[in-house]
Enzyme design. Structure first.
Site, mmCIF file in Angstrom:
data_model
loop_
_atom_site.group_PDB
_atom_site.id
_atom_site.type_symbol
_atom_site.label_atom_id
_atom_site.label_comp_id
_atom_site.label_asym_id
_atom_site.label_seq_id
_atom_site.Cartn_x
_atom_site.Cartn_y
_atom_site.Cartn_z
ATOM 1 N N ASN A 59 1.248 -1.272 0.032
ATOM 2 C CA ASN A 59 -0.505 0.016 0.267
ATOM 3 C C ASN A 59 0.688 1.159 -0.033
ATOM 4 O OD1 ASN A 59 -2.104 1.829 0.003
ATOM 5 N ND2 ASN A 59 -2.964 1.410 2.063
ATOM 6 N N ARG A 104 -2.613 -2.147 -3.487
ATOM 7 C CA ARG A 104 -3.895 -0.749 -3.422
ATOM 8 C C ARG A 104 -3.154 -0.006 -4.417
ATOM 9 N NH1 ARG A 104 -5.683 2.332 1.800
ATOM 10 N NH2 ARG A 104 -7.561 2.815 0.802
ATOM 11 N N HIS A 130 -12.249 3.709 -0.861
ATOM 12 C CA HIS A 130 -12.171 3.235 0.077
ATOM 13 C C HIS A 130 -13.085 2.466 0.295
ATOM 14 C CE1 HIS A 130 -11.709 6.489 3.308
ATOM 15 N NE2 HIS A 130 -10.971 6.610 2.654
ATOM 16 N N HIS A 164 -16.754 4.821 7.393
ATOM 17 C CA HIS A 164 -15.208 4.637 7.531
ATOM 18 C C HIS A 164 -14.438 5.811 8.198
ATOM 19 C CE1 HIS A 164 -11.092 2.570 5.667
ATOM 20 N NE2 HIS A 164 -10.899 3.928 6.025
ATOM 21 N N GLY A 187 -11.426 7.293 9.436
ATOM 22 C CA GLY A 187 -9.628 7.623 9.819
ATOM 23 C C GLY A 187 -9.417 8.677 9.531
ATOM 24 N N ARG A 240 -8.691 17.334 4.644
ATOM 25 C CA ARG A 240 -9.417 17.621 3.463
ATOM 26 C C ARG A 240 -10.746 18.342 4.176
ATOM 27 N NH1 ARG A 240 -8.535 12.245 0.901
ATOM 28 N NH2 ARG A 240 -7.409 10.839 2.543
ATOM 29 N N GLU A 264 -13.020 3.064 15.153
ATOM 30 C CA GLU A 264 -13.162 1.596 15.706
ATOM 31 C C GLU A 264 -13.306 2.262 17.440
ATOM 32 O OE1 GLU A 264 -10.422 -0.422 13.696
ATOM 33 O OE2 GLU A 264 -11.205 -0.213 12.011
ATOM 34 N N GLU A 313 -7.897 -3.559 4.891
ATOM 35 C CA GLU A 313 -8.340 -3.950 3.399
ATOM 36 C C GLU A 313 -6.518 -4.560 3.176
ATOM 37 O OE1 GLU A 313 -7.524 0.465 4.615
ATOM 38 O OE2 GLU A 313 -8.708 0.991 2.672
HETATM 39 P P1 ADP Z 1 -5.278 6.171 7.431
HETATM 40 O O1 ADP Z 1 -6.777 6.486 7.170
HETATM 41 O O2 ADP Z 1 -4.636 6.947 7.884
HETATM 42 O O3 ADP Z 1 -5.464 4.838 8.114
HETATM 43 P P2 ADP Z 1 -6.731 5.637 10.812
HETATM 44 O O4 ADP Z 1 -7.711 4.626 10.643
HETATM 45 O O5 ADP Z 1 -5.631 4.808 11.549
HETATM 46 O O6 ADP Z 1 -6.140 6.940 10.153
HETATM 47 O O7 ADP Z 1 -7.318 6.571 11.464
HETATM 48 C C1 ADP Z 1 -6.618 7.743 12.281
HETATM 49 C C2 ADP Z 1 -7.441 8.692 12.686
HETATM 50 O O8 ADP Z 1 -7.932 7.721 14.345
HETATM 51 C C3 ADP Z 1 -6.636 9.934 13.831
HETATM 52 O O9 ADP Z 1 -7.437 11.380 13.772
HETATM 53 C C4 ADP Z 1 -6.612 9.506 15.360
HETATM 54 O O10 ADP Z 1 -6.999 10.530 15.969
HETATM 55 C C5 ADP Z 1 -7.952 8.601 15.698
HETATM 56 N N1 ADP Z 1 -8.104 7.659 16.448
HETATM 57 C C6 ADP Z 1 -7.465 6.925 16.756
HETATM 58 N N2 ADP Z 1 -7.752 6.230 18.009
HETATM 59 C C7 ADP Z 1 -8.956 7.053 18.518
HETATM 60 C C8 ADP Z 1 -9.455 6.960 19.440
HETATM 61 N N3 ADP Z 1 -8.855 6.344 20.558
HETATM 62 N N4 ADP Z 1 -9.838 8.061 20.138
HETATM 63 C C9 ADP Z 1 -10.889 9.019 18.928
HETATM 64 N N5 ADP Z 1 -9.655 8.573 17.382
HETATM 65 C C10 ADP Z 1 -8.821 8.143 17.982
#
Ligand code: ADP
Length: 397
Positions: free
Chosen positions: A9, A92, A180, A207, A209, A240, A330, A378
């Site tokens: 990826n 990916r 995604h 989704h 993140g 973004r 999550e 993924e």
């Molecule tokens: P990516 O799109 O880079 O794969 P991720 O799926 O790892 O991103 O998500 C990153 C986001 O998840 C960040 O904004 C991070 O702050 C948030 N995050 C991770 N753990 C927690 C948590 N316990 N509570 C709130 N947000 C969280």
């Protein structure tokens, strides 16, 4: 006989990798994963076992190019695999255009098509294709499979994918593609295992993140999603904007005399949660902050999810379930509760205890719509597709 499957990826300054092992074509098992970070600056390789133990680490001088980094990775993987043999690589690839509704074995003709799609995803596609080209030179006999973020959404109908633009632009491919897709496909499959009666209904997957989007999935097929022509539309993300009136871009061009490059930087790297809060792009930092703008950014994130939930439910003629996934989805009970409370009018009702405990089902027993937390994977989706494609080639041969 154990076959090694390498999953890559690749991004602009870092490449994540995972190595899976499949015995006689069985379900791929994760063997190790890691990344090469700081590409072009001071590259650093780290590999870990599935339980997080450090397996390997290496640093380079800034001059190391992508091909020599990949050569090191290949050597390390071959050593790590021992008796198992590296048989195939799965990548990916962000954009499969209108053509690819499923993963594809990359040959010269496919590569030509994928290069042609670079203008549709200039910030991602070139970085996704670079390791495919480098691997083809380093290991010419290794089959390589491209798995697309857009493919799962090829089932969207014309109304869901169309912008009301003149036909000549539509004919050129200016439309909603959605992204995604590998995450959504994985969640749709997992939901079918966890709760088959729910998976055959009308589900919105969130989704959430650093990149964030939502997808309406009806009986396992994508019907509509929040991302569009690029991965900029829909929800606000770490940096973004998400949904934006196109008139703002005209304003920036005409009144602020900004260049296209400056606008690109603004929309992709300085907006979203970071721009709105002025504090951080990281949801954890925002939630711990006392700055009122940080709270506003969190509230806006939840509000936009609620708005899109209504829109995606309308696209399916109703809603039966919501699934949360990715970093925020999550791990943040507060964001999940905020979304579910706001969407009570749709029949959602959060079970506070289950939500705090991070259980798989987080809706109350009496809720008309159920709510779920399902970790996405993924990389496993890519490994599975790659294994399936190799199996089907053996059958055909
Ligand atoms: P990516 O799109 O880079 O794969 P991720 O799926 O790892 O991103 O998500 C990153 C986001 O998840 C960040 O904004 C991070 O702050 C948030 N995050 C991770 N753990 C927690 C948590 N316990 N509570 C709130 N947000 C969280």
């Amino acid at each position: 006989m154990s076959d090694g499957i390498l999953v890559i990826n690749a991004g602009s300054s870092s490449s994540k990798f995972s190595v899976y092992v499949s015995d006689n074509g069985d379900e791929p098992q994760l063997s190790c994963k890691g990344q090469i970070e700081g590409i072009g600056v001071a590259p650093c390789f780290v590999a870990r076992s599935p339980d997080g133990a450090l397996l390997g680490e290496h640093r380079w001088a800034a001059s190391a190019d992508r091909k020599s980094l990949l050569a090191y990775l290949l050597g390390w993987i071959e050593h790590h695999l021992g008796d198992a043999e590296l048989k195939v690589a799965g990548h990916r690839v962000v954009h499969g255009g209108r053509l690819y509704a499923a993963p594809v074995l990359v040959d010269d003709a496919v590569m030509e098509e994928l290069v042609r799609l670079i203008p549709l995803a200039p910030l991602h596609q070139p970085h996704n294709l670079a390791p495919i080209q480098a691997l083809a030179q380093l290991h010419p006999g290794l089959p390589q499979v491209a798995c697309f973020d857009t493919a799962f959404h090829r089932s969207n109908d014309m109304l869901a994918t169309t912008f009301a633009l003149p036909r000549w632009l539509i004919d050129e491919g200016v439309q909603r593609y959605g992204f995604h897709g590998l995450s959504y496909e994985y969640i749709a499959q997992r939901l079918r295992q966890i709760a088959p009666e729910v998976a055959s209904g009308r589900v919105v997957v969130c989704h959430l993140g650093s990149g964030a989007s939502m997808c309406a999935i009806k009986d396992g097929r994508s019907v509509a999603s929040t991302m569009g022509f690029t991965a900029l539309d829909g929800l606000p993300m770490g940096t973004r904007t998400g949904q934006l009136d196109a008139g703002v871009i005209l304003y920036l061009l005409q009144e602020k005399q900004m260049t296209a490059k400056e606008i690109e930087t603004l929309l992709y790297h300085k907006s979203g949660l970071l721009g709105l809060s002025g504090v951080s792009n990281d949801m954890r930092v925002l939630m711990d902050s006392n700055d009122p703008h940080a709270r506003e950014a969190v509230d806006y994130f939840i509000y936009r999810i609620g708005r899109e939930l209504g829109s995606l439910s309308a696209a399916m003629g109703g809603l039966d379930a919501v699934v949360f996934t990715a970093g925020i989805g999550e791990r943040s009970p507060e964001i999940r509760a905020g979304v579910l409370d706001q969407a009570a009018w749709l029949g959602l009702d959060c079970d506070g205890t289950a939500n705090l405990a991070g259980q798989t089902r987080i809706s109350s027993a009496t809720a008309r719509c159920s709510a779920w937390v399902i970790p996405t994977d993924e990389e496993l989706m890519i490994a599975t597709h790659t294994r399936d494609l190799m199996k089907s080639r053996l059958v055909v041969a």
